[in-house]
Design a protein around this motif. Sequence first.
Motif, PDB file in Angstrom:
ATOM      1  N   ILE A   1       0.849  -1.188   0.000  1.00 57.02           N
ATOM      2  CA  ILE A   1       0.000   0.000   0.000  1.00 57.02           C
ATOM      3  C   ILE A   1       0.882   1.234   0.000  1.00 57.02           C
ATOM      4  CG2 ILE A   1      -1.815   1.219   1.261  1.00 57.02           C
ATOM      5  CD1 ILE A   1      -2.338  -1.542   2.666  1.00 57.02           C
ATOM      6  N   SER A   2       0.517   2.209  -0.816  1.00 53.76           N
ATOM      7  CA  SER A   2       1.207   3.505  -0.777  1.00 53.76           C
ATOM      8  C   SER A   2       0.146   4.595  -0.789  1.00 53.76           C
ATOM      9  CB  SER A   2       2.147   3.661  -1.978  1.00 53.76           C
ATOM     10  OG  SER A   2       1.417   3.639  -3.173  1.00 53.76           O
ATOM     11  N   VAL A   3       0.417   5.656  -0.039  1.00 51.51           N
ATOM     12  CA  VAL A   3      -0.541   6.757   0.060  1.00 51.51           C
ATOM     13  C   VAL A   3       0.225   8.036   0.368  1.00 51.51           C
ATOM     14  CG1 VAL A   3      -1.010   6.369   2.500  1.00 51.51           C
ATOM     15  CG2 VAL A   3      -2.723   7.482   1.123  1.00 51.51           C
ATOM     16  N   THR A   4      -0.313   9.137  -0.119  1.00 53.90           N
ATOM     17  CA  THR A   4       0.254  10.449   0.163  1.00 53.90           C
ATOM     18  C   THR A   4      -0.574  11.091   1.273  1.00 53.90           C
ATOM     19  OG1 THR A   4       0.833  10.627  -2.165  1.00 53.90           O
ATOM     20  CG2 THR A   4       0.914  12.641  -0.884  1.00 53.90           C
ATOM     21  N   VAL A   5       0.100  11.627   2.296  1.00 54.06           N
ATOM     22  CA  VAL A   5      -0.605  12.252   3.414  1.00 54.06           C
ATOM     23  C   VAL A   5      -0.040  13.638   3.676  1.00 54.06           C
ATOM     24  CG1 VAL A   5      -1.158  10.049   4.509  1.00 54.06           C
ATOM     25  CG2 VAL A   5       0.908  11.229   5.165  1.00 54.06           C
ATOM     26  N   ARG A   6      -0.867  14.481   4.273  1.00 58.98           N
ATOM     27  CA  ARG A   6      -0.425  15.811   4.700  1.00 58.98           C
ATOM     28  C   ARG A   6      -0.253  15.740   6.211  1.00 58.98           C
ATOM     29  NH1 ARG A   6      -0.229  20.688   2.583  1.00 58.98           N
ATOM     30  NH2 ARG A   6      -1.356  20.062   0.725  1.00 58.98           N
ATOM     31  N   ARG A   7       0.951  16.048   6.662  1.00 58.40           N
ATOM     32  CA  ARG A   7       1.272  15.973   8.090  1.00 58.40           C
ATOM     33  C   ARG A   7       1.914  17.283   8.512  1.00 58.40           C
ATOM     34  NH1 ARG A   7       4.811  11.242  10.796  1.00 58.40           N
ATOM     35  NH2 ARG A   7       2.879  10.574  11.720  1.00 58.40           N
ATOM     36  N   ASP A   8       1.242  18.026   9.368  1.00 55.85           N
ATOM     37  CA  ASP A   8       1.758  19.314   9.861  1.00 55.85           C
ATOM     38  C   ASP A   8       2.236  20.200   8.713  1.00 55.85           C
ATOM     39  OD1 ASP A   8       1.203  18.601  12.458  1.00 55.85           O
ATOM     40  OD2 ASP A   8       3.200  17.749  12.797  1.00 55.85           O
ATOM     41  N   GLU A   9       1.375  20.430   7.766  1.00 59.58           N
ATOM     42  CA  GLU A   9       1.650  21.321   6.622  1.00 59.58           C
ATOM     43  C   GLU A   9       2.725  20.796   5.667  1.00 59.58           C
ATOM     44  OE1 GLU A   9      -0.428  23.743   6.088  1.00 59.58           O
ATOM     45  OE2 GLU A   9      -1.367  23.213   7.984  1.00 59.58           O
ATOM     46  N   ARG A  10       3.120  19.543   5.797  1.00 57.27           N
ATOM     47  CA  ARG A  10       4.055  18.920   4.853  1.00 57.27           C
ATOM     48  C   ARG A  10       3.359  17.741   4.192  1.00 57.27           C
ATOM     49  NH1 ARG A  10       9.279  16.956   7.278  1.00 57.27           N
ATOM     50  NH2 ARG A  10       9.760  16.741   5.090  1.00 57.27           N
TER      51      ARG A  10
END
Length: 138
Positions: free
Chosen positions: A105-114
Amino acid sequence: MPPVVRRLPAYEPPTGLGAGFIPRPRPRPRPVWVPVPEPPSPALDAARLVGMVLEVLDGRRPGRVLRELAVPGLAARLGALVRVRTTRMVRAPRVCHPARLVAEISVTVRRDERVVAVAARAEHHSGRWRFTTFAILE
């Protein structure tokens, strides 16, 4: 001297069952081995599984949830990474099945404005999917 026209001998194979027809035995078709297809992998809700791990890492779910979602060594390693922050998925996860009971599984996430990537590998054991690898690529 004028040209001489002569009749050519017959060159077409005989047709029908007339005189001179000799039937040739046809070769028998060889049996072909066709593999039995494997049944599909069990249903996997990748977005829910990854989301639950991210919620634990953000401190929004209790750490004991990791024991249900990951193998013991990975659950302990992920439990040490818990801290308060906000993580949201940017896109739906992509899932690849390199083997019947394995999912990558691969996914793009937004973490603390990054924006960061998450890569995980899950295997199906005892009727449920469990993470064997989970990495946040910062």
